[in-house]
Scaffold this active site. Structure first.
Site, PDB file in Angstrom:
ATOM      1  N   GLU A 226      -1.372  14.343  -1.018  1.00 46.93           N
ATOM      2  CA  GLU A 226      -2.073  13.063  -1.145  1.00 46.93           C
ATOM      3  C   GLU A 226      -0.993  12.005  -1.039  1.00 46.93           C
ATOM      4  OE1 GLU A 226      -2.529   9.782  -2.664  1.00 46.93           O
ATOM      5  OE2 GLU A 226      -3.003  10.712  -4.589  1.00 46.93           O
ATOM      6  N   CYS A 263      -2.236   4.979  -6.216  1.00 53.18           N
ATOM      7  CA  CYS A 263      -2.534   5.268  -4.818  1.00 53.18           C
ATOM      8  C   CYS A 263      -3.850   4.634  -4.387  1.00 53.18           C
ATOM      9  CB  CYS A 263      -2.554   6.776  -4.579  1.00 53.18           C
ATOM     10  SG  CYS A 263      -3.573   7.683  -5.755  1.00 53.18           S
TER      11      CYS A 263
END
Length: 489
Positions: A226, A263
């Site tokens: 990720e 994120c």
């Protein structure tokens, strides 16, 4: 370091022979015990994380709770059993013109998994975070490379897991923790022939380096990376005209949350220069200027933020809208909002790059058609958000369709920061947000990354796993001849 890595991986392989056969109930008890051991670390853990990460105590308490909650949710999953997707097609030996074989399928663990601890989440995405929890839940031994930004935190949590391993009478190699401030151990772990998969949360550069290493092995393995996102937020015309103040407040709070070290930070805002636009920009500036700076969790992250900010403002087309209160010390950063025209944004792909920290770029469009052009120019994202009134949404199906092509989670009238840990959560997205958009790194579905399907054909009952036996001794939900049932056969 090579000797330490070899020991950890060989120990993991040895443990796999035993751990993969541990029942769901025993595995669930082990996961819950890890949570208890983390909780038992008490204030020592909390204060250690605060000292190493510059994050406030309230944030750490919440993250500790999330870490324990994740472990408990995976425990519930493996104890219940339907996640194994046990599927049975009963054989028909007398079928003409050919007999039908008896086929029974379920998910099995893949083997030792290497997990890289994340810097921005010292607990929830680190040593006992979601990657570790999902891999252990799936029946795989785990070797964690701790993040150098919080080594003492990593060691405390690593010892808590090791204590749970021992108390559960599991093989020592079920879990191992390796600390290394450089890159050597990470490279060795990914390249080790025993490793079957990698979990990573971090930068695009770091994630792709691991993907490259894994693909060059004699046996290529999956890297579930990720890698971040700019998480576009699209503001529709009616919402801009009537809700500009509340939207601006939500965005600024989200951009500055945790010094922007998420994120899912909304790094891109897209709207049209229509009614309410000037008021929206004024409100953004007002909110940003009243917002204090925050410390970032490490010197390296701070350096990268300053470097990437300088690169962004090196483009003469990018204009600063407002910056937050002046930082109290050199370790702090103030939030910033900048603006650029849609045409410049589309023409310059470097403006699409993430500035990891409290920064957001406002893209100004001349029309709704240009909004679509901007969306189509984007790469893959973890999230995308629409702010709009119910009355204008039905006309935006094309926008919705294009955003779905770009993201893993589409929000309405919210902010992307704040990721709920639940079965329906998708935390991942089209490349480069993640290396494999088919999976999530948050929520119980994350277990699917670390298992694979196996079918048994024409096996006698005594040789079948309990999950596939006719009597269904574990009383789990199964698909039998296309019917979802707990009944025996």
């Amino acid at each position: 370091m090579k000797t330490r890595v070899n020991q950890a991986m060989e120990s993991a392989l040895s443990a796999f022979a035993t751990y993969k056969k541990v029942s769901g109930k025993e595995r669930a008890a082990f996961l819950r015990l890890i949570g208890e051991e983390i909780k038992n670390l008490g204030d020592e853990l909390v204060q250690t994380v605060v000292a190493e990460s510059n994050l406030p105590e309230g944030r750490i308490l919440g993250e500790r709770g999330r870490t324990i909650d994740q472990l408990n949710k995976f425990a519930d999953l493996v104890e219940e059993g339907s996640w194994l997707e046990a599927t049975i097609d009963v054989g028909a030996p007398s079928r003409q013109p050919l007999p039908k074989p008896d086929l029974r399928r379920l998910m099995v663990p893949i083997g030792p998994v290497v997990v890289f601890g994340a810097g921005n989440f010292p607990l929830a995405f680190s040593v006992a975070g979601g990657d570790t929890a999902s891999a252990l839940a799936g029946g795989n031994p785990v070797v964690v490379k701790g993040h150098p930004a919080h080594p003492k935190t990593g060691e405390l949590v690593g010892k808590a897991i090791e204590k749970a391993v021992k108390a559960s009478s599991l093989p020592e190699g079920t879990f191992s923790f390796i600390q290394d401030s450089g890159y050597e151990s990470g490279q060795l772990l990914v390249q080790h022939p025993v490793t079957k998969a990698v979990g990573f949360t971090g930068s695009y550069g770091g994630g792709m380096a691991l993907v490259k290493l894994a693909s060059e092995r004699e046996e290529p393995i999956p890297v579930f990376a990720e890698m971040g996102s700019i998480n576009p937020v699209v503001i529709l015309k009616e919402a801009l005209a009537t809700e500009y103040a509340s939207i601006a407040a939500k965005l600024v709070a989200s951009v500055n949350m945790g010094a922007g070290q998420f994120c899912t930070n909304p790094g891109l805002v897209i709207t049209t220069k229509t009614a309410g636009f000037e008021s929206f920009v004024e409100e953004l500036a007002k909110q940003v200027k009243a917002t204090a700076g925050s410390k970032m969790f490490s010197e390296s992250v701070l350096r990268n933020y300053k470097l990437n900010s300088e690169k962004m403002f090196a483009h003469s087309e990018v204009i600063l809208v407002a910056q937050g209160e002046e930082a109290a010390d050199s370790g702090q950063v103030s939030p910033a909002i900048a603006t650029v025209s849609a045409s410049d944004f589309i023409q310059k792909p470097t403006l699409h790059e993430e500035v990891f920290g409290p920064f957001s770029l406002l893209v100004v469009c001349d029309s709704e058609e240009q909004v679509l052009e901007v969306v189509k120019s984007l790469k893959g994202q973890l999230t995308a958000t629409i702010h709009g009134l119910e009355s204008e949404l039905p006309e935006q199906q094309e926008l919705v369709d294009n955003l779905i092509e770009k993201c893993g989670r589409l929000l309405l009238n919210g902010v992307p920061t704040g990721v709920e840990v639940c079965a329906a959560m998708q935390h991942g997205g089209p490349f480069p947000a993640a290396s494999d958009s088919r999976f999530t790194s948050v929520g119980v579905s994350a277990i699917k990354r670390f298992v694979r399907p196996v079918s048994y054909q024409d096996f006698p009952e005594v040789m079948l796993p309990a999950e596939l036996q006719n009597s269904n001794p574990l009383n789990i939900w199964r698909t039998v001849d296309n019917q979802w049932t707990k009944d025996s056969i």
